[in-house]
Design an enzyme around this catalytic site. Sequence first.
Site, PDB file in Angstrom:
ATOM      1  N   HIS A 248      -7.539  11.387 118.441  1.00  7.30           N
ATOM      2  CA  HIS A 248      -7.861  10.079 117.731  1.00  7.30           C
ATOM      3  C   HIS A 248      -7.297  10.229 116.331  1.00  7.30           C
ATOM      4  O   HIS A 248      -6.940  11.222 115.795  1.00  7.30           O
ATOM      5  CB  HIS A 248      -9.355   9.647 117.322  1.00  7.30           C
ATOM      6  N   ASP A 375     -23.268  21.030 130.434  1.00  8.15           N
ATOM      7  CA  ASP A 375     -23.539  22.281 130.322  1.00  8.15           C
ATOM      8  C   ASP A 375     -24.876  22.822 129.405  1.00  8.15           C
ATOM      9  O   ASP A 375     -24.789  22.588 128.284  1.00  8.15           O
ATOM     10  CB  ASP A 375     -22.408  23.165 129.728  1.00  8.15           C
ATOM     11  N   SER A 390     -13.304  17.043 118.561  1.00 10.47           N
ATOM     12  CA  SER A 390     -12.331  16.023 119.348  1.00 10.47           C
ATOM     13  C   SER A 390     -10.970  16.741 119.383  1.00 10.47           C
ATOM     14  O   SER A 390     -10.664  17.336 118.544  1.00 10.47           O
ATOM     15  CB  SER A 390     -12.182  14.696 118.109  1.00 10.47           C
TER      16      SER A 390
END
Length: 441
Positions: A248, A375, A390
Amino acid sequence: MNSIQRKRWFGLVLVFFVCIIGTSTPIQHLAAFPDELRLFSGQPKRLDYGVPVHAKITVDPAMLQVNGSTTRSTSVNLNKPLSLQSSKAGMTEMSLKLFGKIPFKTVKVNVVPDLHVIPGGQTIGVKVKAAGIMVVGHHLVKGEDGKKISPGETADIHLGDLITKVDGVPMNDVHKLASVIEHSGVAKRALQLSIKRSGKMIERQLMPAFDVEDKSWRLGLYIRDSAAGVGTLTFYAPDQGVYGALGHVITDMDTQLPIEVGEGQILQSNVRSINKSQNGEPGEKRAEFVKQSKILGNIKRNTPFGIFGGMTDQPDHGYDNRRVPVAFAEEVKEGPAEIWTVIDGQKVERFQIEIVHVTKQSVPATKGMVIRITDRRLLERTGGIVQGMSGSPILQNGKLVGAVTHVFVNDPTSGYGCFIEWMLQDAGVLIKSAKQNLEAV
């Protein structure tokens, strides 16, 4: 029943059967057959439409083989999977005839050069120097008459403006600007500012004001020339010597506007601890830069899909430094996948996720998929997706398919991912398709 009524009933029955046929699963599967296919040369592609129909497929065997056939025309059963194997890059066509006689569709096939990259997962430090001086706020200056004003606001300088030149001289250092302001104020001379606003250049004159409280000349602006933080390396393309990270855009923390990069660096980083995510409160990786003298690469671009540049020194502690194939956006499927990321020190680990939704995208757009962390160990350690995660690469069926981008604030176990195809384009590794170039005109 007269003839007019019979015709009406016949018409209604015909419409009924047409609707039934049109909504039947085999017909829908046939209609879903693509107008265009994209393949990487040397990589097999499997098509499965489950239509109980025999067909004849005609292709250029020098570029594409269907079910291993080296002949130009091949009879196939569309109820069984089709195996396509490309041998070289280029454009070709694949013609389909139902039952070997009825022309059905001509599919454009775009074979691009084979591409393998090394998935990342390492936490990296990011240092960005803007391509100018960023205006992030206004403040009041108390003059000798006791009045408080903001010279910058009076001069029509906005939040988010990027000051690129002062008196015709390029400027991207707040310390140098402070000296220029002092000289201008003493000389009672207005500064000529070249400003980039929303992609357009404008000129403004700004006269510094003397602040009687701190005895110095001020512009009445809060300014910044750099930013720093941590994120995750997504991939490294060794053949091209470039990388992609974050997934991003980097924005200014005050204006929330994208930072136009002048220069920048990425460094190794070490995760010291994790602040867990909770509903309504995203957590974060707490990390520190390691060996700041050891620069891994530069930052040339800051786009909606992350940061990109040249990598001169591959970071240590990768999970697996072997190259893996990449997937086009249309290859990503709902189902199990995994992310590679760091939750302690510099060790990259694999964690299981579920791709719960895939958005069809033929042109670059963010939020290509919705993912959910499954998980158990990652959930116990981080609460889900945290800031600093990210850019973590997403892999499915042995291919790099995307990167983690955002967390859902009210459900940190889930978030968004972007397709790796768009990151590879911004890195200059993958060329935009003809369709994208056409739509961009």
